[in-house]
Design a protein around this motif. Structure first.
Motif, PDB file in Angstrom:
ATOM      1  N   LEU A 358       0.827  -1.206   0.000  1.00 24.54           N
ATOM      2  CA  LEU A 358       0.000   0.000   0.000  1.00 24.54           C
ATOM      3  C   LEU A 358       0.856   1.249   0.000  1.00 24.54           C
ATOM      4  O   LEU A 358       0.595   2.201  -0.729  1.00 24.54           O
ATOM      5  N   TYR A 449      -4.341   0.170 -12.772  1.00 24.92           N
ATOM      6  CA  TYR A 449      -5.418   0.901 -12.091  1.00 24.92           C
ATOM      7  C   TYR A 449      -6.490   1.244 -13.105  1.00 24.92           C
ATOM      8  O   TYR A 449      -6.199   1.756 -14.194  1.00 24.92           O
ATOM      9  N   CYS A 458      -5.129   9.370  -8.785  1.00 26.03           N
ATOM     10  CA  CYS A 458      -6.295   8.493  -8.667  1.00 26.03           C
ATOM     11  C   CYS A 458      -7.308   9.152  -7.731  1.00 26.03           C
ATOM     12  O   CYS A 458      -7.003   9.405  -6.569  1.00 26.03           O
ATOM     13  N   LYS A 466     -10.531   0.071  -9.343  1.00 27.89           N
ATOM     14  CA  LYS A 466      -9.911  -1.239  -9.145  1.00 27.89           C
ATOM     15  C   LYS A 466      -8.415  -1.162  -9.431  1.00 27.89           C
ATOM     16  O   LYS A 466      -7.989  -0.580 -10.420  1.00 27.89           O
ATOM     17  N   PHE A 475      -7.364  -4.505  -5.171  1.00 31.82           N
ATOM     18  CA  PHE A 475      -8.114  -3.590  -4.317  1.00 31.82           C
ATOM     19  C   PHE A 475      -9.285  -3.052  -5.118  1.00 31.82           C
ATOM     20  O   PHE A 475      -9.121  -2.628  -6.267  1.00 31.82           O
ATOM     21  N   PHE A 479     -10.814   5.994  -4.047  1.00 28.50           N
ATOM     22  CA  PHE A 479      -9.519   6.661  -3.922  1.00 28.50           C
ATOM     23  C   PHE A 479      -9.781   8.141  -3.693  1.00 28.50           C
ATOM     24  O   PHE A 479     -10.673   8.724  -4.313  1.00 28.50           O
ATOM     25  N   TYR A 484      -5.722   5.093  -1.219  1.00 28.48           N
ATOM     26  CA  TYR A 484      -6.872   4.246  -0.926  1.00 28.48           C
ATOM     27  C   TYR A 484      -7.750   4.964   0.103  1.00 28.48           C
ATOM     28  O   TYR A 484      -7.242   5.594   1.022  1.00 28.48           O
ATOM     29  N   ASP A 485      -9.073   4.808  -0.007  1.00 26.90           N
ATOM     30  CA  ASP A 485      -9.972   5.440   0.965  1.00 26.90           C
ATOM     31  C   ASP A 485     -10.794   4.373   1.676  1.00 26.90           C
ATOM     32  O   ASP A 485     -10.571   4.074   2.843  1.00 26.90           O
ATOM     33  N   TYR A 489      -9.166  -4.873   0.193  1.00 25.78           N
ATOM     34  CA  TYR A 489      -7.877  -5.258  -0.380  1.00 25.78           C
ATOM     35  C   TYR A 489      -7.706  -6.753  -0.138  1.00 25.78           C
ATOM     36  O   TYR A 489      -7.710  -7.221   1.000  1.00 25.78           O
ATOM     37  N   PHE A 501      -9.111   3.259   4.965  1.00 26.34           N
ATOM     38  CA  PHE A 501      -7.659   3.387   4.975  1.00 26.34           C
ATOM     39  C   PHE A 501      -7.306   4.843   5.267  1.00 26.34           C
ATOM     40  O   PHE A 501      -8.063   5.748   4.922  1.00 26.34           O
ATOM     41  N   SER A 504      -3.430   5.259   2.795  1.00 27.31           N
ATOM     42  CA  SER A 504      -3.244   3.935   2.211  1.00 27.31           C
ATOM     43  C   SER A 504      -2.826   2.868   3.216  1.00 27.31           C
ATOM     44  O   SER A 504      -2.321   1.824   2.846  1.00 27.31           O
TER      45      SER A 504
END
Length: 528
Positions: A358, A449, A458, A466, A475, A479, A484-485, A489, A501, A504
């Protein structure tokens, strides 16, 4: 001759290699060797011969020229250095580049080892400075620089570092051609397959040209960036005729410590500051990055931060974890040790692996944004508009596999290919729904991505973005700002984390075993 004999040097007229070479003059000495000007008798051509002769360890018989070892306990030291000396010559022989002095012969004689190199009809840049008592003009430095970079690229391509780059070791012949010399400090710390080599020892260095990792003899941290620091110091010396400042002085006040003449362009000033960053992770990580920067027009500046990914591995995993990085995200709150009981070994291992991957991906996409900003600086100065531009006023276009460049990693530039909408202008960034394919690098798997972008990062609140790693990890979720939000994962071993997250890292949510059963809870970044 008596003075030369007293110092342990071969006298003029000495014949070597069965009379093939005749010593004409003494040139220089270092801690591990002597260098002579000689004549190749067969072709009547000048050559340079380097001899292994270790001060404090070696002596010489004045009558025969035979090298002796002063103390029996020094024999092992001499034999080890002799083997390295031979390897040095053999490696240099393979460096086929017009800007690197070439090795032609290697032989043992008189109790030691010699190798034969090109003779360069010219002078070093340090002698040029002394002779003229004037610094070089910026235009002269810029003419020489590409040749030095070309030589360094060849050296680094063989997993070697010069480790003593300075004006004294850069020769310019009468035709203006640049050649790097004196690879006596050079080390090959990695083989072509990445394995560690036992060719390292305590090394001397030149103050002002050596970065912190070199002055501390921290050879595990040597890399192309070590030579690039010395390159920046060399440029500084050529433009000022002053000894380059120490890393600690630069760290305290880079603007004062690295002040260049007012006639020097802003771009060159920024280049020197970038090359001489005390923190190795903040310097360019390879020659390609410097070359790319030089190609850019105007007064463009280098990226403010360069992500340096240091691969280390868990005992039972070869996945990459990140130890260092210019923007390494930190967990919030009080952490406690991850449980290691037999009831949850798979999940504990997965947590460590996931955190590493991550953070790596976060660094990559943040670096993408940094590079995008740099690309747009040029647009500002050429009349283009930088930053976010409304799609209502700027036309969009669709691109497929559009190459993008991201600074990251110690060995090469991070690259990816973008497919999707992009503003139809110079320096435009990915906007809207698209796809980015990231190249694999070192031990970091490649990834793809698919989702929305905003200003090159992102940014997808739909929950359907994805990310699929070549390793099999995936994942799916949201985002925000390149991180990552919320989402799930799933690692390739089947363990998964679902929840939110923070920068991340798993923050609030649950871990699940491969069979879907509950494994553990994470609250505010702390596993319960």
């Amino acid at each position: 001759m008596n003075e030369q004999q007293h110092e342990g040097l071969l006298p003029e007229g000495t014949l070597l290699s069965g009379g093939k070479y005749r010593v004409e003059a003494y040139l220089a000495s270092g801690g591990f060797g002597n260098t002579y000007l000689a004549n190749d008798m067969a072709f009547n051509e000048k050559v340079v011969i380097k001899e292994l002769f270790i001060k404090g360890v070696c002596g010489r018989d004045h009558a025969t020229g035979e090298v002796s070892i002063s103390l029996s306990e020094n024999r092992r030291t001499f034999d080890a250095q002799r083997e390295k000396f031979r390897k040095e010559a053999q490696r240099l022989r393979k460096l086929n580049n017009p800007h690197i002095v070439r090795v032609h012969d290697l032989f043992d004689e008189r109790g030691t080892t010699f190798y034969v190199m090109d003779y360069i009809d010219g002078e070093s840049l340090s002698k040029r400075l002394k002779r003229t008592e004037l610094p070089l003009q910026e235009s002269e430095v810029m003419q020489l620089l590409p040749q030095v970079l070309d030589a360094l690229q060849t050296v680094h391509g063989q997993h070697m570092w010069h480790l003593d780059l300075k004006p004294a070791n850069i020769m310019v012949d009468r035709k203006g051609n640049v050649l790097l010399i004196d690879f006596g400090a050079s080390k090959q710390l990695r083989s072509a397959d990445g394995a560690s080599l036992s060719t390292s020892s305590v090394m001397s260095y030149t103050p002002g040209y050596a970065p912190t990792e070199q002055t501390e003899q921290n050879m595990e941290k040597f890399g192309p960036w070590t030579d690039l620091y010395a390159l920046g110091a060399t440029i500084y010396n050529l433009l000022t005729r002053q000894t380059p400042p120490m890393p600690s002085d630069i760290d305290e006040n880079a603007d004062d410590a690295l002040k260049l003449p007012t006639a020097v362009s802003r771009k060159t000033c920024e280049l020197v500051k970038w090359l001489m960053k005390p923190n190795r992770t903040m310097r360019p990580q390879n020659v390609e990055q410097v070359t790319e920067f030089l190609k850019e027009g105007g007064d463009s500046v280098p990226p403010k931060e360069v992500v340096h990914e240091t691969p280390v591995t868990d005992d039972d995993s070869t996945r990459t974890k990140v130890r260092e990085g210019a923007q390494r995200p930190q967990r919030q709150g009080n952490e406690k040790a991850t449980p290691t009981t037999a009831t949850k070994p798979a999940k504990t291992q997965s947590l460590r692996v996931l955190q590493g991957i991550l953070v790596v991906f976060a660094l990559i996409i943040v670096a993408t944004g940094i590079w995008a900003v740099v690309r747009n600086i040029g647009g500002e100065e050429t009349g283009e508009t930088s930053g976010t531009v409304s799609t209502e006023t700027v036309p969009m276009k669709e691109v497929k596999d559009m190459p993008m460049t991201v600074y990251g990693g110690p060995q090469n530039m991070r690259t990816y290919k973008y497919t999707g909408p992009i503003e139809d202008r110079v320096g435009a960034l990915p906007q809207g729904n698209g796809k980015a394919v990231y190249s694999a690098q070192a031990q970091i798997p490649g990834s793809t991505y698919t989702g929305a972008f905003k200003d090159g990062l992102c940014e997808d609140p739909s929950g359907n973005a994805k990310l699929v790693f070549d390793s099999g990890d995936t994942f799916v979720g949201t985002f925000v700002g390149g991180f990552y939000d919320k989402g799930r994962y799933t690692l390739s071993d089947g363990n998964s984390f679902e929840g939110s997250f923070k920068e991340s890292r798993p923050y609030n949510g649950k871990w699940y075993n491969p069979d879907g059963s509950f494994s553990a809870t994470v609250v505010n970044g702390v596993e319960q």
